[in-house]
Design a protein around this motif. Structure first.
Motif, mmCIF file in Angstrom:
data_model
loop_
_atom_site.group_PDB
_atom_site.id
_atom_site.type_symbol
_atom_site.label_atom_id
_atom_site.label_comp_id
_atom_site.label_asym_id
_atom_site.label_seq_id
_atom_site.Cartn_x
_atom_site.Cartn_y
_atom_site.Cartn_z
ATOM 1 N N LYS A 12 88.954 -9.655 48.973
ATOM 2 C CA LYS A 12 89.536 -9.011 50.158
ATOM 3 C C LYS A 12 89.812 -10.018 51.271
ATOM 4 N N HIS A 13 89.112 -11.151 51.225
ATOM 5 C CA HIS A 13 89.288 -12.176 52.257
ATOM 6 C C HIS A 13 90.078 -13.372 51.743
ATOM 7 N N ALA A 59 92.923 -14.178 54.061
ATOM 8 C CA ALA A 59 92.479 -14.410 55.437
ATOM 9 C C ALA A 59 92.228 -15.901 55.659
ATOM 10 N N GLU A 72 87.858 -15.827 59.288
ATOM 11 C CA GLU A 72 87.549 -14.479 58.808
ATOM 12 C C GLU A 72 86.619 -14.534 57.595
ATOM 13 N N ALA A 73 86.912 -15.442 56.661
ATOM 14 C CA ALA A 73 86.078 -15.566 55.461
ATOM 15 C C ALA A 73 84.666 -16.036 55.830
ATOM 16 N N TRP A 132 82.730 -13.198 57.292
ATOM 17 C CA TRP A 132 82.220 -12.253 56.291
ATOM 18 C C TRP A 132 80.979 -12.817 55.596
#
Length: 125
Positions: free
Chosen positions: A47-48, A51, A55-56, A59
């Motif tokens: 999902k990342h 990104a 962002e990663a 997470w």
């Protein structure tokens, strides 16, 4: 119960070392953990994928991401160590080489786990 070994095996004292059951169970438990953890980890990581780094990293640094990453990598590295141990014990015949490879196997797995732990802790601060 009778002794079902051949006469040669009885003379040599060959038979069960009586230590494989724990190793067998540990490998199966780590495999079950990987069946649950790896798909979840890979889906969350995917999902990342598009990104950016921020962002990663956010997470992986989040409580859920950090715990999931540590659990998945711990199970994977433990399972890897157990599997390689079986291969080394079964196919390496020289005792000195076997001992060196078993020690190296443990150190590499521990070193990789420490690297994962450090990385996750660095992102979680």
């Amino acid at each position: 119960m009778g002794d079902f070994r051949t006469p040669l095996a009885r003379v040599r004292g060959l038979g069960s070392a009586k230590s494989g059951t724990g190793h067998f169970i540990a490998q199966r438990v780590s495999a079950i953990a990987l069946v649950v953890l790896m798909p979840l980890f890979l889906v969350k990581l995917a999902k990342h994928a598009g990104a950016g780094y921020v962002e990663a990293a956010a997470w992986v640094g989040s409580p859920f991401g950090a715990i999931l990453t540590l659990l998945a990598m711990t199970a994977a590295l433990y399972h890897m160590r157990l599997g390689l141990q079986v291969v080394i014990e079964d196919y390496i015949y020289r005792p000195a080489t076997k001992a060196i490879l078993l020690i190296l196997n443990t150190f590499v797995a521990a070193g990789l786990w420490i690297a994962v732990l450090y990385s996750v802790l660095a992102l979680a601060r």
